[in-house]
Every structure is written in structure tokens, then in C-alpha cells.
Design a protein around this motif. Structure first.
Motif, PDB file in Angstrom:
ATOM      1  N   ALA A 171      10.508  -2.631   0.824  1.00 25.32           N
ATOM      2  CA  ALA A 171      10.759  -3.733   1.756  1.00 25.32           C
ATOM      3  C   ALA A 171      10.544  -5.073   1.072  1.00 25.32           C
ATOM      4  O   ALA A 171      11.339  -6.009   1.242  1.00 25.32           O
ATOM      5  CB  ALA A 171       9.840  -3.604   2.970  1.00 25.32           C
ATOM      6  N   THR A 172       9.481  -5.165   0.285  1.00 27.25           N
ATOM      7  CA  THR A 172       9.212  -6.417  -0.444  1.00 27.25           C
ATOM      8  C   THR A 172      10.307  -6.702  -1.448  1.00 27.25           C
ATOM      9  O   THR A 172      10.788  -7.833  -1.577  1.00 27.25           O
ATOM     10  CB  THR A 172       7.851  -6.315  -1.170  1.00 27.25           C
ATOM     11  N   THR A 226       0.806  -1.225   0.000  1.00 22.49           N
ATOM     12  CA  THR A 226       0.000   0.000   0.000  1.00 22.49           C
ATOM     13  C   THR A 226       0.837   1.272   0.000  1.00 22.49           C
ATOM     14  O   THR A 226       0.313   2.346  -0.282  1.00 22.49           O
ATOM     15  CB  THR A 226      -0.934   0.011   1.227  1.00 22.49           C
ATOM     16  N   THR A 227       2.131   1.167   0.317  1.00 19.76           N
ATOM     17  CA  THR A 227       2.995   2.346   0.347  1.00 19.76           C
ATOM     18  C   THR A 227       4.295   2.069  -0.379  1.00 19.76           C
ATOM     19  O   THR A 227       4.646   0.909  -0.640  1.00 19.76           O
ATOM     20  CB  THR A 227       3.329   2.759   1.794  1.00 19.76           C
ATOM     21  N   ARG A 228       5.014   3.145  -0.680  1.00 17.31           N
ATOM     22  CA  ARG A 228       6.322   2.989  -1.321  1.00 17.31           C
ATOM     23  C   ARG A 228       7.278   2.212  -0.414  1.00 17.31           C
ATOM     24  O   ARG A 228       8.077   1.402  -0.879  1.00 17.31           O
ATOM     25  CB  ARG A 228       6.905   4.366  -1.657  1.00 17.31           C
ATOM     26  N   ASP A 229       7.194   2.448   0.895  1.00 19.36           N
ATOM     27  CA  ASP A 229       8.053   1.725   1.834  1.00 19.36           C
ATOM     28  C   ASP A 229       7.762   0.227   1.779  1.00 19.36           C
ATOM     29  O   ASP A 229       8.681  -0.595   1.867  1.00 19.36           O
ATOM     30  CB  ASP A 229       7.843   2.242   3.257  1.00 19.36           C
ATOM     31  N   ASP A 230       6.484  -0.133   1.650  1.00 21.43           N
ATOM     32  CA  ASP A 230       6.121  -1.548   1.512  1.00 21.43           C
ATOM     33  C   ASP A 230       6.756  -2.144   0.262  1.00 21.43           C
ATOM     34  O   ASP A 230       7.264  -3.273   0.284  1.00 21.43           O
ATOM     35  CB  ASP A 230       4.597  -1.710   1.421  1.00 21.43           C
ATOM     36  N   LEU A 231       6.720  -1.380  -0.828  1.00 21.21           N
ATOM     37  CA  LEU A 231       7.298  -1.860  -2.084  1.00 21.21           C
ATOM     38  C   LEU A 231       8.787  -2.114  -1.935  1.00 21.21           C
ATOM     39  O   LEU A 231       9.308  -3.155  -2.357  1.00 21.21           O
ATOM     40  CB  LEU A 231       7.051  -0.841  -3.198  1.00 21.21           C
ATOM     41  N   ILE A 246      12.790 -10.007  -1.353  1.00 18.23           N
ATOM     42  CA  ILE A 246      12.857 -10.967  -2.460  1.00 18.23           C
ATOM     43  C   ILE A 246      14.279 -11.077  -2.996  1.00 18.23           C
ATOM     44  O   ILE A 246      14.769 -12.175  -3.291  1.00 18.23           O
ATOM     45  CB  ILE A 246      11.881 -10.543  -3.578  1.00 18.23           C
ATOM     46  N   LYS A 247      14.968  -9.931  -3.133  1.00 16.65           N
ATOM     47  CA  LYS A 247      16.347  -9.972  -3.615  1.00 16.65           C
ATOM     48  C   LYS A 247      17.235 -10.763  -2.664  1.00 16.65           C
ATOM     49  O   LYS A 247      18.108 -11.529  -3.091  1.00 16.65           O
ATOM     50  CB  LYS A 247      16.895  -8.553  -3.783  1.00 16.65           C
ATOM     51  N   LYS A 260      21.614   2.676  -0.884  1.00 15.40           N
ATOM     52  CA  LYS A 260      21.852   1.344  -0.326  1.00 15.40           C
ATOM     53  C   LYS A 260      22.099   1.434   1.176  1.00 15.40           C
ATOM     54  O   LYS A 260      21.596   0.595   1.945  1.00 15.40           O
ATOM     55  CB  LYS A 260      23.056   0.704  -1.012  1.00 15.40           C
ATOM     56  N   ALA A 261      22.879   2.428   1.599  1.00 13.70           N
ATOM     57  CA  ALA A 261      23.163   2.588   3.028  1.00 13.70           C
ATOM     58  C   ALA A 261      21.879   2.875   3.794  1.00 13.70           C
ATOM     59  O   ALA A 261      21.672   2.356   4.903  1.00 13.70           O
ATOM     60  CB  ALA A 261      24.175   3.712   3.233  1.00 13.70           C
ATOM     61  N   ALA A 262      21.006   3.701   3.208  1.00 15.65           N
ATOM     62  CA  ALA A 262      19.742   4.025   3.878  1.00 15.65           C
ATOM     63  C   ALA A 262      18.880   2.777   4.053  1.00 15.65           C
ATOM     64  O   ALA A 262      18.263   2.578   5.104  1.00 15.65           O
ATOM     65  CB  ALA A 262      18.994   5.094   3.080  1.00 15.65           C
ATOM     66  N   LYS A 263      18.837   1.929   3.006  1.00  9.72           N
ATOM     67  CA  LYS A 263      18.048   0.699   3.100  1.00  9.72           C
ATOM     68  C   LYS A 263      18.619  -0.235   4.164  1.00  9.72           C
ATOM     69  O   LYS A 263      17.887  -1.044   4.744  1.00  9.72           O
ATOM     70  CB  LYS A 263      18.013   0.000   1.745  1.00  9.72           C
TER      71      LYS A 263
END
Length: 278
Positions: free
Chosen positions: A115-116, A108-113, A120-121, A157-160
Motif C-alpha cells: 500500500a505504501t 508491519t505487514t506485507r500489505d502495508d508495504l 508513493i508511486k 496489477k489488477a489485484a492491486k
């Protein structure tokens, strides 16, 4: 020749690489094509940003040609399963990474996208160690990327990975400290130290922009275009006024620059078509 499909390009490649083909093309290797592919990709991006439809089509064709060329050479080495295999594998990967489109997952949100996508990666890489996944994620950023673009990707990448400032205010304060450190070394007779501190400042500014949704590479590209547009207009204005550019002082040149800026404002020139400038 199948003129209306990618097969036409593949047939041209067959002829170029055949016994009676082009000596230059037959000498190429996957490694030697790398620089040509980068150059053509930059030319395509430039055409897209300029909005020149004819150039976009031509440059897109050049990029496709080199991708087909590269795939043909890699396939002959047995390093890839051929174009069809590459396309099928990529289609599967993209479908798997978008379960909210191709399966019953919900985002439902960009953050969800994000995280998913990362989950998966991580599964694809078979990584159970978060540290090693982050290490491989950072290491996967190509060293051949333009420095500003690579810095942006490193920050992303560091932020993630959770390695960033908690708030924009903290990051802005850190950028301020980098500016002060750079100012302090300006009085020193140490070129390497100045370069290092300037690099740190740029790196921090890239993150400053990223947190505001600004990509430094694209922003600087626009700023370059804007400067060129205004500089050329300034020279034209000087000529129109009968002024000898070489004999003008800086104050007079600044006055011409400001006149160009006012003219743009009155004529409604898109201020974002050339980036931001003083």
C-alpha cells in the motif's frame, strides 16, 4: 586501465566507440541493443537458476556491459544525464519508496508495504485520478516480457486495483469454467477459437498460481528442466537395458519413465530442481 572498477568497462567502451574502434559497436543504437540486452538477461537468469557460479559471474558481466553500453549511447543523445545521474536518481527513488527504512514510517505487514509503495508511486506520477493511475500502471508492463511473466504481472496489477476474485474458491471456479469452455471448442473446426480459449485457460491458471504464491514463468521453467532431466535419464536407461528406443511401444516407454521417477525418489533428487511433472 582501471581494472578493478566499473571504470574499466567504460574505458573499453570508449575504445570500442572511438575513431579506431569496432565498426559493429559503432553502428549500434539504443534500439538495436534492446534484443541483445533481453537475451543476456535471460542467460543470466538461467545461470542463476542452474546455480553455476562461473556462468553467473560471466553473464552478470555481459548484462552490465550492455547496460553501460546503452547508457553511453543514451547519454550521447542527451536522453539521460549520464550514469552518475542515473544512479543518484535511482538511489533517491528507492529511498523515497522505502520510508519504513529511510524515514520514520512504519510498515508491519506485507500489505502495508504494498500500500505504501503504490501510494508513493501514485504521488510520483502526479496522478490524482485513480482510474488513470491504474491505466498507466497496466500500460507500463513491457510488451517484450515473456507471455507467462506478463500475464502474472497483469494479474498482480489488477489485484492491486481491486479487480480480482474475492476468494480463492471463486477464482478456482472461474478456472474450472475456462477449462470447460476449452473442452467444448475442441470438437469445433475453428483453430482460432481453440487458440483463444486455450489462451483464456492459461491466463486463468496463471492467476490460480499467483494466488498461491507461485510464479507461472518460473514454475514452467522448472518443469521444463525436470522433463529434460527425466527424458535423458529414460534414454540412458533404455540403452543400459539394451533396448532399441525406436522399437519400443508407448507402454514400454511409460514403464521406463516410471522407473526413472522411482530412481529419483530413492536417490533423493530434489523434486523442485526441475519443477513439477507427471
Amino acid at each position: 586501465m582501471a581494472e578493478n572498477s566499473p571504470q574499466a568497462v567504460l574505458e573499453v567502451l570508449d575504445a570500442l566507440l572511438g575513431p579506431n574502434g569496432c565498426p559493429w559497436d559503432r553502428e549500434q543504437t539504443p534500439e538495436s541493443l534492446g534484443d541483445y540486452l533481453l537475451e543476456e538477461a535471460f542467460e543470466l537468469v538461467d545461470a542463476v537458476r542452474r546455480g553455476e557460479e562461473k556462468d553467473i559471474a560471466e553473464e552478470l558481466g555481459d548484462v552490465f556491459f550492455l547496460l553501460f553500453f546503452l547508457s553511453r549511447l543514451l547519454s550521447s543523445r542527451g536522453q539521460i544525464p549520464g550514469l552518475q545521474g542515473v544512479w543518484e536518481a535511482n538511489a533517491r527513488k528507492m529511498a523515497d519508496r522505502h520510508p519504513h527504512v529511510f524515514a520514520d514510517a512504519r510498515c508491519t505487514t506485507r500489505d502495508d508495504l504494498h500500500a505504501t509503495w503504490e501510494r508513493i508511486k501514485k504521488k510520483e506520477k502526479g496522478s490524482t485520478d485513480g482510474t488513470e493511475y491504474v491505466r498507466s500502471s497496466v500500460a507500463s508492463i513491457p510488451g517484450s516480457l515473456p507471455p507467462l511473466l506478463r500475464a502474472y504481472r497483469l494479474h498482480a496489477k489488477a489485484a492491486k486495483a481491486g479487480f480480482t476474485w474475492d476468494t480463492d474458491a471463486e477464482q478456482q471456479a472461474a478456472t474450472g469454467r475456462e477449462w470447460e469452455e476449452f473442452r467444448q471448442v475442441l470438437a469445433e473446426d475453428d483453430p482460432k477459437r481453440k487458440e483463444e480459449e486455450f489462451g483464456d485457460l492459461l491466463f486463468s491458471l496463471v492467476e490460480f498460481g499467483r494466488r498461491q504464491g507461485i510464479k507461472a514463468n518460473a514454475a514452467l521453467h522448472s518443469a521444463n528442466l525436470k522433463f529434460i532431466r527425466r527424458f535423458e535419464a529414460m534414454l540412458d536407461l533404455a540403452r543400459h537395458k539394451g533396448l532399441d528406443w525406436s522399437g519400443l511401444g508407448m507402454e514400454e516407454k511409460d514403464a521406463l519413465w516410471e522407473e526413472v521417477k522411482r530412481s529419483e525418489s530413492r536417490s533423493g533428487v530434489n523434486r523442485y530442481s526441475g519443477g513439477s511433472g507427471g
